[in-house]
Design an enzyme around this catalytic site. Structure first.
Site, PDB file in Angstrom:
ATOM      1  N   ALA A  17       0.825  -1.213   0.000  1.00  0.00           N
ATOM      2  CA  ALA A  17       0.000   0.000   0.000  1.00  0.00           C
ATOM      3  C   ALA A  17       0.859   1.262   0.000  1.00  0.00           C
ATOM      4  CB  ALA A  17      -0.942  -0.010   1.203  1.00  0.00           C
ATOM      5  N   ASP A 159       2.955 -11.336 -12.398  1.00  0.00           N
ATOM      6  CA  ASP A 159       3.566 -12.466 -13.112  1.00  0.00           C
ATOM      7  C   ASP A 159       3.730 -12.117 -14.594  1.00  0.00           C
ATOM      8  OD1 ASP A 159       3.354 -14.265 -10.748  1.00  0.00           O
ATOM      9  OD2 ASP A 159       1.228 -13.916 -11.080  1.00  0.00           O
ATOM     10  N   HIS A 187      -1.949 -17.798  -9.224  1.00  0.00           N
ATOM     11  CA  HIS A 187      -0.780 -16.983  -8.842  1.00  0.00           C
ATOM     12  C   HIS A 187      -0.010 -17.788  -7.796  1.00  0.00           C
ATOM     13  CE1 HIS A 187       1.823 -13.753  -7.712  1.00  0.00           C
ATOM     14  NE2 HIS A 187       1.379 -13.767  -6.478  1.00  0.00           N
TER      15      HIS A 187
HETATM   16  N1  NAI Z   1      -0.993 -11.211  -6.055  1.00  0.00           N
HETATM   17  C1  NAI Z   1       0.271 -10.815  -6.057  1.00  0.00           C
HETATM   18  O1  NAI Z   1       0.923 -10.774  -7.125  1.00  0.00           O
HETATM   19  C2  NAI Z   1       0.975 -10.411  -4.799  1.00  0.00           C
HETATM   20  C3  NAI Z   1       0.385 -10.572  -3.570  1.00  0.00           C
HETATM   21  N2  NAI Z   1       1.036 -10.216  -2.423  1.00  0.00           N
HETATM   22  C4  NAI Z   1       0.317 -10.412  -1.161  1.00  0.00           C
HETATM   23  O2  NAI Z   1      -0.221  -9.147  -0.731  1.00  0.00           O
HETATM   24  C5  NAI Z   1      -0.454  -9.191   0.674  1.00  0.00           C
HETATM   25  C6  NAI Z   1       0.068  -7.924   1.337  1.00  0.00           C
HETATM   26  O3  NAI Z   1       1.463  -7.850   1.215  1.00  0.00           O
HETATM   27  P1  NAI Z   1       2.305  -6.685   1.946  1.00  0.00           P
HETATM   28  O4  NAI Z   1       1.670  -5.368   1.750  1.00  0.00           O
HETATM   29  O5  NAI Z   1       3.719  -6.885   1.546  1.00  0.00           O
HETATM   30  O6  NAI Z   1       2.124  -7.158   3.459  1.00  0.00           O
HETATM   31  P2  NAI Z   1       2.271  -6.271   4.803  1.00  0.00           P
HETATM   32  O7  NAI Z   1       2.308  -7.250   5.938  1.00  0.00           O
HETATM   33  O8  NAI Z   1       3.337  -5.266   4.667  1.00  0.00           O
HETATM   34  O9  NAI Z   1       0.883  -5.491   4.830  1.00  0.00           O
HETATM   35  C7  NAI Z   1      -0.327  -6.147   4.987  1.00  0.00           C
HETATM   36  C8  NAI Z   1      -1.240  -5.200   5.728  1.00  0.00           C
HETATM   37  O10 NAI Z   1      -2.518  -5.818   5.783  1.00  0.00           O
HETATM   38  C9  NAI Z   1      -3.054  -5.546   7.049  1.00  0.00           C
HETATM   39  N3  NAI Z   1      -4.144  -6.460   7.363  1.00  0.00           N
HETATM   40  C10 NAI Z   1      -4.099  -7.697   7.911  1.00  0.00           C
HETATM   41  N4  NAI Z   1      -5.342  -8.153   8.122  1.00  0.00           N
HETATM   42  C11 NAI Z   1      -6.182  -7.217   7.668  1.00  0.00           C
HETATM   43  C12 NAI Z   1      -7.594  -7.108   7.619  1.00  0.00           C
HETATM   44  N5  NAI Z   1      -8.387  -8.071   8.106  1.00  0.00           N
HETATM   45  N6  NAI Z   1      -8.135  -5.987   7.098  1.00  0.00           N
HETATM   46  C13 NAI Z   1      -7.351  -4.979   6.643  1.00  0.00           C
HETATM   47  N7  NAI Z   1      -6.008  -5.011   6.679  1.00  0.00           N
HETATM   48  C14 NAI Z   1      -5.441  -6.120   7.182  1.00  0.00           C
HETATM   49  C15 NAI Z   1      -1.867  -5.660   7.986  1.00  0.00           C
HETATM   50  O11 NAI Z   1      -2.121  -5.055   9.248  1.00  0.00           O
HETATM   51  C16 NAI Z   1      -0.803  -4.935   7.178  1.00  0.00           C
HETATM   52  O12 NAI Z   1      -0.805  -3.541   7.440  1.00  0.00           O
HETATM   53  C17 NAI Z   1       0.206 -10.484   1.160  1.00  0.00           C
HETATM   54  O13 NAI Z   1      -0.779 -11.489   1.319  1.00  0.00           O
HETATM   55  C18 NAI Z   1       1.142 -10.830   0.026  1.00  0.00           C
HETATM   56  O14 NAI Z   1       1.456 -12.205   0.002  1.00  0.00           O
HETATM   57  C19 NAI Z   1       2.283  -9.665  -2.464  1.00  0.00           C
HETATM   58  C20 NAI Z   1       2.919  -9.463  -3.671  1.00  0.00           C
HETATM   59  C21 NAI Z   1       2.317  -9.837  -4.917  1.00  0.00           C
HETATM   60  O1  OAA Z   2       5.681 -14.383  -3.478  1.00  0.00           O
HETATM   61  C1  OAA Z   2       4.969 -13.866  -2.608  1.00  0.00           C
HETATM   62  O2  OAA Z   2       4.629 -14.415  -1.558  1.00  0.00           O
HETATM   63  C2  OAA Z   2       4.431 -12.504  -2.883  1.00  0.00           C
HETATM   64  C3  OAA Z   2       3.831 -12.592  -4.220  1.00  0.00           C
HETATM   65  O3  OAA Z   2       2.703 -13.044  -4.386  1.00  0.00           O
HETATM   66  C4  OAA Z   2       4.696 -12.306  -5.354  1.00  0.00           C
HETATM   67  O4  OAA Z   2       5.762 -11.697  -5.184  1.00  0.00           O
HETATM   68  O5  OAA Z   2       4.325 -12.683  -6.455  1.00  0.00           O
END
Ligand code: NAI
Ligand code: OAA
Length: 332
Positions: A17, A159, A187
């Protein structure tokens, strides 16, 4: 000037974010003339951190941002929302697969689906980023039955961008010269990055990627593995999962949903399967899509050879397993 668009970002105090909010706020996603109301959701213990993010957003003094709401209540965040970036979820650590997050994260998407169902606009456009993204999106849609299923998508654009960048780097061309790389399926490490239908512009001439690369062994092995494992490689190096590139991809995805794809080009998005390409109906599966008038449609009629068929089915099988586990978790 248009009415402000109400844009939800969940996980607003987190890593992704922090990059995403800046790009959204300055108009990269919804356009340079579209005023915005930012609805930022995180959990109660993160409200102080979120307040810091709000202070910084204010201090950016971006004219498009008309109002910022920071809350720990999904019903406040989703009230009359037009678009939502569903980022809030636990990220994985080194050695985990994304599906290992299912137990921790899937209930978040059940609860937030229920909230969106009650208070969001029925036209809300939702991208799920939080992992396991495909299955979370499927669950969110299930618990928001009054919102059309086509309004729920999940992110495989990272991806796609990774795959495009690998090919561009291999051929020594610019990223923008590579088009129509496809990500099929989940993913996850079973995803199928497919360049059989992709093109590259070399010295003003459009050729297929397989013709340009001239190395089937690379395309069937190293290339696929690199893209499948890129998230894990970033975690190993950074000790945190991809954030800047994830935010950029989420922006690309939502931008294209609002503004459409160009000409005959397509992009990959996780969308609800209608059975296209023999994939079980109802799975949230990444397909090539074209977008017009804010409506996506799955690109039809691409030739699928035996190699592709096996890879597409393997990733569908994993999605079926994940969905069954997620439904059991939500119903327990
Ligand atoms: N689809 C994709 O290509 C990708 C997905 N991700 C995923 O995105 C997600 C977030 O990643 P980051 O921002 O790096 O993690 P982060 O841990 O830095 O931030 C996640 C935020 O979500 C908040 N959170 C947890 N539960 C919540 C809820 N019930 N309601 C609202 N907020 C809540 C946390 O308090 C934290 O501030 C992870 O699940 C990660 O694996 C990350 C990279 C790529
Ligand atoms: O690999 C992870 O857990 C985070 C993610 O989804 C990505 O970087 O594609």
């Amino acid at each position: 000037m248009a009415e402000p668009l109400k844009v939800v970002v969940t996980g607003a105090a987190g890593q992704i974010a922090y990059s995403l909010l800046f790009s959204v706020a300055k108009g990269d996603v919804f356009g340079p003339d579209q005023p915005l109301e930012l609805l930022l959701l995180d959990i109660t213990p993160m409200m102080e951190v979120l307040n810091g993010v709000v202070m910084e957003l204010m201090d950016c003094a971006i004219p498009l941002v008309k109002n910022i709401v920071a809350t720990d209540d999904p019903k406040v965040a989703f009230k009359d929302a037009d678009a939502a970036f569903m980022v809030g979820a636990m990220p994985r650590k080194e050695g985990m697969e994304r599906k290992d997050l299912l137990k921790a994260n899937v209930r978040i998407f059940k609860a937030q689906g229920q909230a969106a169902d009650q208070v969001a606009k029925k036209s809300i456009k939702i991208i799920v980023v939080g992992n396991p993204a495909n299955t979370n999106a499927c669950i969110m849609s299930k618990y928001a039955p009054s919102i059309p299923k086509a309004n729920f998508t999940c992110m495989t654009r990272l991806d796609q961008n990774r795959a495009q960048a690998q090919i561009a780097s291999k051929l020594g061309v610019s990223n923008g010269d590579v088009t129509n790389v496809i990500i099929w399926g989940n993913h996850s490490s079973t995803q199928f990055p497919d360049v059989a239908h992709a093109s590259v512009n070399i010295n003003g001439k459009k050729v297929t990627v397989p013709e340009a690369v001239k190395n089937d062994n690379y395309l069937k092995n190293e290339f696929i593995k690199t893209v499948q494992q890129r998230g894990a490689a970033v975690i190993k190096a950074r000790k945190l999962s991809s954030a800047m590139s994830a935010a950029k991809a989420a922006c690309d995805h939502m931008h294209d949903w609002f503004f459409g794809t160009k000409g005959n080009d397509f992009v990959s998005m996780g969308v609800i399967s209608d059975g296209s390409y023999g994939i079980r109906e109802g799975l949230m599966y990444s397909y090539p899509v074209r977008i017009k008038n804010k409506t996506w449609s799955i690109v039809q009629g691409l030739d699928i050879n035996q190699f592709a068929r096996e890879k597409m089915d393997a990733t569908a099988a994993e999605l079926t397993e994940e969905l069954e586990a997620a439904l059991a978790e939500c119903e327990a």
